[in-house]
Design a protein around this motif. Sequence first.
Motif, PDB file in Angstrom:
ATOM      1  N   CYS A  55       0.642  -1.216   0.062  1.00  0.00           N
ATOM      2  CA  CYS A  55      -0.002   0.083  -0.076  1.00  0.00           C
ATOM      3  C   CYS A  55       0.798   1.337   0.035  1.00  0.00           C
ATOM      4  O   CYS A  55       1.639   1.321   1.147  1.00  0.00           O
ATOM      5  CB  CYS A  55      -0.810  -0.138   1.099  1.00  0.00           C
ATOM      6  SG  CYS A  55      -1.734   1.463   1.333  1.00  0.00           S
ATOM      7  N   PRO A  56       0.764   2.198  -1.267  1.00  0.00           N
ATOM      8  CA  PRO A  56       1.633   3.268  -1.000  1.00  0.00           C
ATOM      9  C   PRO A  56       1.579   4.347   0.108  1.00  0.00           C
ATOM     10  O   PRO A  56       2.144   5.284   0.438  1.00  0.00           O
ATOM     11  CB  PRO A  56       1.280   3.862  -2.427  1.00  0.00           C
ATOM     12  CG  PRO A  56      -0.085   3.311  -2.807  1.00  0.00           C
ATOM     13  CD  PRO A  56      -0.319   2.015  -2.264  1.00  0.00           C
ATOM     14  N   GLU A  59       4.025   4.305   4.005  1.00  0.00           N
ATOM     15  CA  GLU A  59       5.417   4.900   4.179  1.00  0.00           C
ATOM     16  C   GLU A  59       4.741   6.634   4.718  1.00  0.00           C
ATOM     17  O   GLU A  59       5.163   7.152   5.340  1.00  0.00           O
ATOM     18  CB  GLU A  59       6.190   5.195   3.009  1.00  0.00           C
ATOM     19  CG  GLU A  59       7.734   5.564   3.469  1.00  0.00           C
ATOM     20  CD  GLU A  59       8.321   5.456   2.190  1.00  0.00           C
ATOM     21  OE1 GLU A  59       8.973   6.398   1.977  1.00  0.00           O
ATOM     22  OE2 GLU A  59       8.319   4.717   1.320  1.00  0.00           O
ATOM     23  N   THR A 148      -7.599   2.322  -6.060  1.00  0.00           N
ATOM     24  CA  THR A 148      -6.498   1.718  -5.359  1.00  0.00           C
ATOM     25  C   THR A 148      -6.742   0.365  -5.229  1.00  0.00           C
ATOM     26  O   THR A 148      -7.919   0.101  -5.319  1.00  0.00           O
ATOM     27  CB  THR A 148      -6.450   2.331  -3.964  1.00  0.00           C
ATOM     28  OG1 THR A 148      -7.453   2.384  -3.211  1.00  0.00           O
ATOM     29  CG2 THR A 148      -6.015   3.840  -3.776  1.00  0.00           C
TER      30      THR A 148
END
Lengths: 169, 155
Positions: A55-56, A59, A148
Amino acid sequence: MSAQTISREAAWDCLHAVPDPEIPVISVTDLGIVRELEIDGTHAKVTVTPTYSGCPATEMIETSIKQALVDIGFKTVDVQMQLFPAWTTDWINDSTKEKLRQYGIAPPGQEADSHSPGESVISFVPYKPACPRCGSKNTNRLSRFGATACKALYRCDACLEPFEYFKPI
Amino acid sequence: MLRNFLFSTFQIVLFEKLISSKDAELSAIATKSLKEARYHASHSGEWVIRLGDGTEVSHNKAQAALDYLWPYTNEFFAECPLDSLVKEAGIGPVWGELHAEWEAQVKAVLTEATLAMPSTTPFKSYGKFGRHSEHMGHMLSEMQYLQRAYPGGEW
């Protein structure tokens, strides 16, 4: 605020206000990904369970948590990733599901995956979530992957609006 | 779609074994990833059936894709010198032993898709041991093109 006076309560309040970068109406605590908070003077240790693999937002969530806690006076913040127990959409509570619905995303309506080993994954019968706008269950899945990876794309056949469904996992 | 199906079915079989790994981190990753792999296998598996059991054109294309990819699936189960050590230490399975389960799951979907399961070929690939075919060089030069043409480039 001086460093000595940061209470657990203030730290939790701060975490409750850290938004999910992809769905800003809900916070990281709404998602159920903040598992633990330890405070030692001006040092905070936050244990976070990632949502989807790759999952971006992961971070960015880590950075936002650090920044938010530093902003209320912590000198050092350590964010630990904890993989087990694995995050599941079952940890999203009802009030958060309602927030998702109001935002236009149909919340996970089924319990998370519970296949037994060797069981076929083929079903051909997509779940029909209620349309987050008009509430009709006359909905159709257009694509298993939405904007997403955590969402699927649907269309409501009653009000004809497209919407996204937060997949149970 | 065929490639996703063959690979995510393999992931399911592998992750189901890795859940009971003695390595806590590997076990945690497998527990989590299994749910995602199942979703992928469900997505691609349903498409394999739609395409295979669809029109004549979609059937032929799906069969051609399957025939092309099939020899590479040997590599999933290729014997690796580390396998026995990994198994003895309770870290993971010998991948060769996953073959029967994988084939059974793949066959169930291919049958429904009216696709013929290709026969085993003598072709071997060794990418997972770092021994690559000539395709690797072309792929790297393509992927490294920008950095080589504009050293230090950022965006």
